[in-house]
Design an enzyme around this catalytic site. Structure first.
Site: not given
Lengths: 577, 577
Positions: A217, A400-401, A441, A483, A540, A553, A555
């Site tokens: 991915h 998008i999720g 997730t 998680g 960067r 992430d 999140g």
């Protein structure tokens, strides 16, 4: 790039529909994916595989006699939901138990895990074997952390053949685990795919360069080198894989299945030129090559890349690898025709009920449905930026999720509320829809949050600020447990924990809910900003080649955004009271 | 683009080697391609397919029980030579005759045609069925001019199944012809492939646009439109193919096999989304869909494009389409295991002999070998420009083909000369090598020229200018007959005919050979210039969308270049005398 689609939001559904039409000799659709359209005379252990879509023939293309019994088909590059996995497995189980097998990705582990729990509670015997063949995704002493790539085919094939022979679930599980332990893969990429409707590829590799160890991915690899010759790449593949032997294996005298897998736009002719040297080098190392495969077996749309997998055979595995199989995307030997079966799916049994609710809880449910609509709107605006942030360290699908999940939650919440649902039911319907449509997730985690908060609010009480604060705290604990993430891991938990703690402290100190929520949101936003700064630094640094900064992430960023949106709804509700 | 290769000149050979290693369960290499590694208990009619490489699984990947018995594998996008086709067919023939089947391209028709003649002369019963499914490549009333694309699979499958059932050559030929008559295809492309080592794609289509009717080697299409939705493309495919019905077919109530073929980087997921609408539209038209195929069955490296093929079944064709097949690239149903066979190839029998020659003819042979070396050098310099010219109207391989052919001719000519060969034998060896390595139409034509001139010169005479002029005239006649081209068709014939006529007239008028050759070369160069001018105009016009100017090939340009190079050698030889 992906050029042919209708509405990109419908792509995965329409793909599954077209696939089921084209492959009707082998499969039939059920909610969540496909199961076999044929059955053997005697019941067998059901091997159920799955994962996100975009990897054809993985996963739906590997369903058929001698291979899988069912495939759970998630959205593009997003794990299927627990609900999908449950649905497919329930239909596939022939009374001899279910083996779940899939690549080791957090979202898949979460959702299949939830499905397994639910199936077990319903009396199904269910086991799980993760595929962990990608040697670059974690060191040799942490094999349980490795990702699954083209080794999927090996584990599914061995499990499918064992099931076809009538072995019981213990043996099928043991052999699948054994196959995984003797399978190693190594992949490279020259460029990423562009998902339907996206305006940029998931990742790029500079012209003339090759990313080593990159995930299917676009998860970051470990090195970047000049593109070698075909022979040079074969040498790189073989020498590294011969260094990383499974326990108890010695090279010389071994029998090995090589699988040279194309990711999408590295084509057969190139693969054969590479395979020529792979074959020669294995022979020179004293290895006997057994029934090799060269082709597209686990793809990533038109990603330019390929991988070599080696399966180190033994007396148990070799006949299972050689056994016949007949699926849309992988066929081997002669499979005797089987009888067709029509699966009856009781779709009504799968619809969540709306129970009785008190009038105040119904009013709260309506308010929650309104807040869910606000959240969906806010995420529409933020989706591109969230996706951009995610693409720096992850697979770029966070925006998008979140968008897909929140839209589904909004629609389900509104329907439930219009049907007279109370607060809990509105949240539970929204949670199920979020998880189903978002996958991944984040879909699982948001479903956990909404469900936990819903359970605390109930369908007949008029919760006060203390109840809400305790509900959020429970959700925070549940997400951490579920998680396996803690504060500092640079996930949503970095924002969720200070939010929950601040909210509880403020409420305990006597602040009204809207005020407490605002301060908690401030704390979440501070954590989100830290994540955003790290992502920017990472962006960067990546362009200068420093990959030591980890994989944050976004999140925390989307979590803070949701909190702020809900705060506006709360403040508005308070102001109009 | 193609990224993985070693020396690009070795790509096709190494690809074939790697393919034969990977597919050893099905095939074994023989000079010119592959034949089956297994045999049925009873001898069968041998179906031998073939064409240029770069279209996997066409052609080598379609060899196995229920499909082809052998595949002649040419160089990249270049037809195999007559020698290759002869070699594969000779090994494949089991005493019940050979059916050649391949796509209708000039080079393939020439070479397989020559091989068929030679095989018949040796006592083999050989027939040929051309595949002509591409509806955009010629109007409906000129079906014999149409190209073969993914319909190849249909014709090979029907012929292979008929042969497997033990039918005789008459029936196998009839059924293959019948299958071709009931097969229609329609293709589109978004961008071309880049061949190994090339620095630009074979063709480009503007971003967001789609070329309609474009050939699998980038031969110009008939239209260019905005890329439609997946459903829009399906509608375009189906509506056009339902207008172009085979004789005696009516849509409603028919049974049809749809084949949605990916050319390389349009991937399975996209194809399934398109197929979803194809399936629905066929159903709405009253057609019953039978065993469809969606996938990569006739590719063009990583070309971005796809095609839809419809096979209109009848009672004879349906069971043949449904019959089992087991090849590396196409498998269907359950094929019972067959016994392995090892083909013994007598390579020595395939080496051209060097007969006795007079000393003057040996000296002339040495001079010819020297001129061949000069020609190879001149073509090295001109290859890029010839390729560029060819890419405007054709498939861009003229430069590389002339280079490969002339190099092989140079090496074979030198070897023969060093072995004491006379003029004819040097030319015949050079001709065979040129045709073998260059493939394509130009390879066949240059082999014809060298062979014809060789026969006129002989191995023991000291030919004068009159003999040379007559030899060139014979070659000119032979090429016109053989290639079915005349002056004005914008092929090599445009330069060859004035060259031959001027040479004859000058020699008749008493000019010495070098002088006559110079004037003849002037005439050839004038014709070449006209072609070059037309190509330049065409290049400019194409960028403005005018496709009415035809498809000149740069054969006249390379012919004039060869004449000029030989003239320098002749003038040098005369000057040093």
């Amino acid at each position: 790039m992906t050029r042919l689609f209708n509405d990109p939001a419908d792509f995965a559904d329409e793909m599954t529909e077209g696939f089921a039409d084209a492959a009707a000799r082998w499969v039939q659709r059920v909610p969540g994916g496909v199961v076999r359209a044929t059955a053997a005379d005697e019941p067998k252990v059901a091997v159920v595989v799955g994962g996100g879509s975009g990897h054809y023939p993985a996963f739906g293309g590997l369903v058929g006699p001698g291979l899988a019994h069912g495939a759970v088909m998630g959205n593009l590059f997003a794990s299927p939901s627990a609900h999908q996995a449950h649905s497919v497995a329930k239909v596939a189980d022939q009374g001899r138990g279910v083996l779940f097998s899939f690549g080791n990705y957090a979202g898949d582990v979460l959702h299949f895990g939830q499905a397994q729990e639910r199936l077990r509670a319903e009396g199904h015997d269910v086991r799980t074997v993760l595929v962990t063949d990608d040697i670059w995704s974690a060191p040799a002493d942490q094999q349980e952390k490795r990702r699954g790539i083209a080794g999927d085919l090996v584990v599914f094939k061995i499990a499918g053949a064992a099931a076809e022979q009538g072995l019981d679930l213990d043996d099928v599980e043991r052999l699948a685990r054994h196959a995984n332990a003797r399978t190693r893969s190594f992949g490279v990429a020259f460029g990423g795919c562009t998902l339907p409707g996206a305006d940029a590829p998931l990742f790029t590799v500079p012209e003339g360069r090759m990313a080593v160890g990159l995930g299917i991915h676009g998860e970051p690899g470990i090195d970047e080198v000049d593109i070698p010759t075909a022979a040079g790449l074969a040498e790189m593949f073989v020498s590294k894989l011969l260094e990383e032997l499974p326990e108890g294996v010695s090279v010389s005298g071994s029998r090995v299945v090589p699988i040279l897998n194309g990711l999408g736009s590295v084509k057969s002719e190139e693969l054969f030129v590479v395979y020529r040297t792979v074959h020669r080098l294995l022979g020179e190392a004293g290895v006997t090559v057994v029934e090799p495969e060269v082709g597209e077996l686990c793809t990533s749309f038109d990603m330019a890349g390929c991988s070599l997998t080696l399966l180190w055979l033994d007396d148990e595995l070799e006949p299972l690898w050689g056994a016949p199989a007949d699926s849309p995307g992988y066929k081997k030997g002669a499979v005797a025709p089987q009888r067709r079966v029509e699966v009856q799916v009781d779709e009504a049994a799968d619809v969540l009920p709306i129970g009785p609710a008190s009038a105040p809880s119904q009013a709260l449910g309506t308010a929650i449905a309104g807040a869910l609509a606000d959240v969906a709107e806010a995420l529409d605006e933020a989706a591109d930026e969230l996706g951009r942030m995610d693409s720096i360290a992850g697979d770029g699908d966070h925006g998008i999720g979140m968008q897909r999940g929140s839209h589904a939650a909004r629609d389900a919440g509104r329907l439930a509320s219009e049907g007279g649902a109370g607060a809990e039911t509105v949240l539970v319907h929204a949670a199920e829809a979020w998880s189903d449509r978002a996958g991944g997730t984040s879909g699982a985690i948001w479903a956990e949050i909404l469900t936990t908060v819903g359970a605390a609010l109930g369908d007949d009480s008029t919760p006060d600020a203390g109840v809400v604060a305790r509900a959020v705290r429970e959700a925070s604990d549940a997400v951490q447990a579920f998680g396996k993430a803690k504060v500092g891991d640079k996930t949503m938990v970095d924002a969720l924990v200070p939010f929950a703690e601040t909210l509880a402290a403020e409420v305990d100190g006597g602040a009204p809910l809207a005020t407490a929520w605002q301060r908690a949101t401030d704390a979440a936003e501070a954590a989100a900003q830290a994540t955003a700064d790290l992502v920017a630094t990472l962006g960067r640094a990546r362009s200068h080649g420093d990959k030591s900064l980890g994989t944050p992430d976004p999140g925390a960023v989307s979590f803070a955004l949701v909190c702020r949106t809900v705060h506006r709804a709360l403040a508005g509700a308070t102001a109009t009271k």
